[in-house]
Enzyme design. Structure first.
Site, PDB file in Angstrom:
ATOM      1  CB  VAL A  54      32.618  29.795  40.491  1.00 33.79           C
ATOM      2  CG1 VAL A  54      33.449  31.037  40.728  1.00 33.79           C
ATOM      3  CG2 VAL A  54      31.962  29.347  41.787  1.00 33.79           C
ATOM      4  CE1 TYR A 106      32.094  32.158  44.085  1.00 32.86           C
ATOM      5  CE2 TYR A 106      30.932  32.898  46.022  1.00 32.86           C
ATOM      6  CZ  TYR A 106      30.994  32.741  44.660  1.00 32.86           C
ATOM      7  OH  TYR A 106      29.954  33.168  43.894  1.00 32.86           O
ATOM      8  CD  GLU A 107      32.677  26.654  45.513  1.00 32.90           C
ATOM      9  OE1 GLU A 107      33.228  25.568  45.684  1.00 32.90           O
ATOM     10  OE2 GLU A 107      31.713  27.033  46.181  1.00 32.90           O
ATOM     11  N   GLY A 108      37.954  27.678  45.853  1.00 26.98           N
ATOM     12  CA  GLY A 108      39.378  27.645  45.509  1.00 26.98           C
ATOM     13  C   GLY A 108      39.767  28.978  44.912  1.00 26.98           C
ATOM     14  CD  GLN A 148      40.024  26.990  40.696  1.00 24.82           C
ATOM     15  OE1 GLN A 148      39.990  26.054  39.894  1.00 24.82           O
ATOM     16  NE2 GLN A 148      39.400  26.964  41.864  1.00 24.82           N
TER      17      GLN A 148
END
Lengths: 611, 611
Positions: free
Chosen positions: B306, B450-452, B457
């Site tokens: 990402v 997305y993906e956190g 993060q």
């Protein structure tokens, strides 16, 4: 899931009543002798009702359906015709159009508020109707009496909508490159003046065709046969879709046609047309070759409206993000407010999470600060137009002239950022159409481009209006801001925060003036300098204006005698602004300093053409 | 008008060869003894050809057509099946999958480059195939031997695609709230281990259904009957769309169905599915209740991918903006380069205008600096996995772990901003689909979610990985960065700029460490502090990494013995970075300081619920 828009009437009342003291201005204008803020509020309440009932509900559906082009005609999405009819019936187009031009002659300030509501509820809906006031002002200022008599009443009532036809494929920012031609046609007689035939292609014409009104009045920049090259060879023409004069027994379809509508990122309900003019009948507005000056009347009105689109998107983004953040629960809270009633061991509303609080407070800083500044510009326009004292009028004109490009560029950039930041509050849901916020990101982006890109606004501010008068107008503005800084520092027995806000604001004024002087000096030898720092300079002035807005807001909120939560949150937001967001000013100033210190490389054509 | 994507092979070669000295790492790994940078470049050239011919041409059309859902099945836009088949035939899915898992076992670094190209050419296209490596790594690390034997080969080859099924409507960031259930089914015999029946609903499932592959392998988080609440009660299951084992004579359709696809802001060609699991057969991966740890293998791989989407969008934005700015002429130039061949009295390419040069240089600063850092992380992953010395492996793992959240959040935020800034270069044309750049703005936005989310993060970086180990990992990273700063300052008989870059970089390290110490100290009593400054802290580290990238780049470009224009522009861009963009670090630091000084108000629920 899509929260519906609610006009921020409480905050508008605060700005009009307490921040601007609008009554004191209105009292000086004979035509507004009967107007007071209570009546103004009634008007805005009525506007809020209209917008909430008729315009806001069409926003998401209009985006999905889009406007239609069948190869000949444009039709609007479902509901747009009906709500536009209700807009006319309510008399809204005429609100701030002068009485001589067939309008109600109410303050521009109220129209600024109306336009904020309309753009927040449904930006695309406002696009075609939004040009009405500017077009009527342009025609009123520069048109012949016969032309005005025929067209102004129907424009002011909204019965006929208008367009601004400037851009051509080769000429966007650079209007000097326009090619559309106008040729006198002595054979046609018209009671409205000499007839010209217009030929050429225009692009990006908002509302170039639609089914909202029977007729559409195009204001078109074109070149007469003897015109000099560049912008000094442009003349302005009125070109109606249907000609109902010039000897025609019944309305005659003029030679102006829509050739297509653009597939755009957003504003899908608003048709952006490519227009073909083929020997179309046109009537000159104003002097030959002075078309751009005439058109500027319209463009200036449009610029403040575009600025308010930035505020509108920030407001709408705030409303959506606040509603979602108050409702959605995920993860335990790190800290909770003293009056928190939830179970700290359970997932909390995400509005309690620090990152979300930062985002929500940032949104408030921007939207409420900008609203005050935007309305303030509206008030300066009212003073410029109506104050009995010509010195006051001239001063107000200087303020509006200096502030407008800042508002246009700064507010629209913040509006887009606000929409994107609000989207982030929704997590993955933000990316889904149903939640409405992704549309706001798409719709808001255009305001940074049209009516002069934000880069052009920055050059207007720094090169033309600041360096151009050796900083005189800026100096006057800073003196005005300093008065507020002094007032904050003078306020007695008040919290330390207010004195701090006043000191900060005063320091910003000093700092802004110092860097301006530096640009004035260094810019003599280094003529590229102002161009390479203009964007940062404009943003710096933008943050200074927000600091002014929040210092003044804080002073009012600290001195008011009420425990209404509204004022407590004003104080909290102002403190947040001076604690956190104030850093933006210095950041922008540092970037201007960088431009003073360092030259700017050119990339080679080899590199640019590699792609 | 839409410029086609060209893989930045020259810059990738620079990063791999000169910036990373990748050869020296590969030489230490027996499996890569035959690999050198010439061969790596050949692979990337082949990848560039595939991407340019098969994937890039589908980008705009895929956005317009979108993926389709007929109520039961999802089909991809025209051309996607064929190009995916070519992707399999080229062996690209297996590129960096380990040999034991059925892959080619090439370095992760090369896959990072491949993914950058794919995302730049067609982000939506990459979405489903992009999960392959992570899924195979997860299954390889945690699956039973029989499960691996059956599924890994077909996953590695790309014959079967995979999904990650995490999110449920009530559980996005907060996976502890997941409700999907898994119940053992003792009645069904399977040669691949115990059988479970999975029931529940999952949302936002990328590639939950499509016609790219005959079978789809879902990795699903669910709760066993005896599972504790929260994330420690989640187990991971493999749930195939078609079951071709467990006694079935022919493949049996499993109880997992797509119920709809989302209408999204962008990535319209990539189906984002709502999935219903109804007593679906599933097989446990890893230990009961340890599903999240197993899934993290997949999520970590996804996070760097990402991050590279951010770089990819910045690269694509740069290419589009550069091409347009080099071609489009508007207004005379204020200044021209010494070798300018045009007529200064005529409209110039807009690439000469200072505001556009700023934008173009900003794009280069971001894209080339981030590419170096992104590839660097890829190299750390390779070292972590393959270095013969376990201390080196552990160190590399610490670096990758610390750098990944920074890259994910910082690069994706910059990628979206880059796309929007590039759009601005196009003026009004930027808003039109045909020019491609508005799609980049829409497509790039999702990577921040997305993906956190990027906020998650930032918490991972500051709270977990920095405060969590009292700054040890950060200290190690800063020491590494300082070595470069020293090298820049040591370089003899070289331009002053390099020494200046070295001094600046050293100062940034000191400054970053000081504010980190402050957070470590103050955070003890004020537990909200790290949460309210995490986003600014992450961005500050991001700018420090870019400074590292550009200092190292400048040192290489100053010492190289060639007059290739490539290095001249590296030097110019590095100087621009240290003259202008370096201010971003200090701005972020100031915002962290603000958080140390001032508390953060809560907005009242009354205010939030007003909307």
């Amino acid at each position: 899931m899509t929260s519906s828009y609610r006009a921020p009437l409480r905050d508008m009342r605060f700005v009009i009543d307490e921040w601007l003291n609008a009554d004191t201005v209105w009292r000086n204008v004979p035509a507004w002798a009967d107007l007071d803020s209570a009546m103004a509020l009634q008007i805005l309440e009525e506007a809020a009702r209209f917008v909430g009932e008729q315009v806001a509900p069409l926003n998401g559906a209009g985006d999905l359906e889009g406007s239609h082009f069948d190869g000949t005609r444009v039709t609007m999405p479902a509901g747009f015709r009906e709500s536009y009819r209700a807009y006319i019936d309510g008399g809204w187009p005429a609100l701030a159009i002068s009485a001589e031009a067939g309008g109600q002659g109410l303050p521009q300030l109220l129209e600024v508020a109306l336009h904020e509501m309309l753009a927040a509820a449904n930006h695309a809906w406002l696009m075609s109707p939004g040009l009405t006031h500017g077009a009527s002002a342009c025609l009123h200022a520069h048109g012949s009496e016969s032309l005005k008599a025929h067209y102004l009443p129907k424009i002011a009532s909204g019965e006929w909508l208008t367009t601004m036809c400037l851009t051509e494929p080769q000429a966007g920012t650079d209007l000097g490159l326009l090619r559309t031609k106008a040729v006198p046609d002595a054979e046609v007689r018209s009671e409205l003046g000499d007839v010209f035939r217009i030929s050429g292609s225009k692009i990006f014409i908002t509302g170039g065709d639609h089914d909202l009104t029977d007729n559409i009045v195009h204001l078109v920049l074109a070149r007469l046969p003897d015109a000099p090259a560049g912008t000094r060879g442009l003349s302005l023409f009125l070109v109606p879709k249907w000609v109902d004069h010039a000897g025609a027994s019944e309305p005659m379809r003029n030679g102006v046609h829509c050739e297509g509508i653009e597939k755009k990122m957003g504003l899908k309900a608003s048709p952006t047309c490519t227009m073909r003019f083929e020997h179309a009948f046109g009537w000159l507005i104003g002097e030959p070759h002075r078309g751009l000056a005439a058109m500027f009347v319209m463009m200036n009105a449009a610029r403040l409206q575009v600025a308010m689109q930035g505020v509108a998107h920030a407001e709408s983004a705030w409303q959506r993000a606040a509603a979602y953040a108050g409702e959605r629960t995920q993860m335990r809270a790190v800290t909770t407010p003293a009056d928190y009633v939830g179970d700290p061991a359970q997932p909390a509303p995400i509005a309690l999470h620090p990152a979300m609080r930062r985002t929500l407070l940032d949104l408030r800083c921007v939207v409420e600060g900008e609203r005050a500044i935007g309305f303030w510009i509206g008030q300066w326009l009212d003073i410029a137009a109506h104050h009995p004292d010509k010195h006051e009028r001239a001063k107000a004109d200087r303020f509006a002239s200096l502030l407008t490009p800042v508002a246009k560029a700064f507010f629209t950039a913040n509006g887009f950022a606000a929409a994107s930041n609000a989207l982030q509050v929704f997590g993955g849901y933000g990316y889904i159409h149903e939640y409405g916020i992704e549309q706001a990101v798409r719709d808001s982006r255009v305001s940074m481009l049209y009516e002069g890109t934000n880069q052009i606004q920055a050059i207007d501010l720094l090169v033309r209006k600041t360096i151009g008068d050796r900083g005189e107008k800026l100096c006057e503005l800073l003196a005005h801001v300093r008065e507020e800084a002094d007032a904050c520092q003078r306020a007695q027995a008040l919290p330390e925060e207010l004195a701090h806000a006043g000191q900060t604001l005063a320091a910003l004024c000093t700092s802004a003036w110092q860097i301006t002087e530096k640009l004035l000096e260094q810019g003599v030898a280094d003529k590229e300098l102002p161009y390479r720092v203009a964007d940062d300079y404009l943003a710096m002035i933008g943050w200074l204006l927000l600091a002014y807005a929040w210092a003044r807001t804080l002073r009012i909120a600290e001195t008011v005698d009420t425990d209404e939560n509204f004022y407590a949150e004003k104080r909290a937001t102002a403190r947040y602004f001076f604690d956190y967001r104030i850093a933006e000013f210095e950041h922008c100033r540092q970037l201007v300093e960088a431009g003073c210190r360092a030259s700017l490389p050119f990339l080679s054509m080899e590199t640019l053409n590699a792609h």
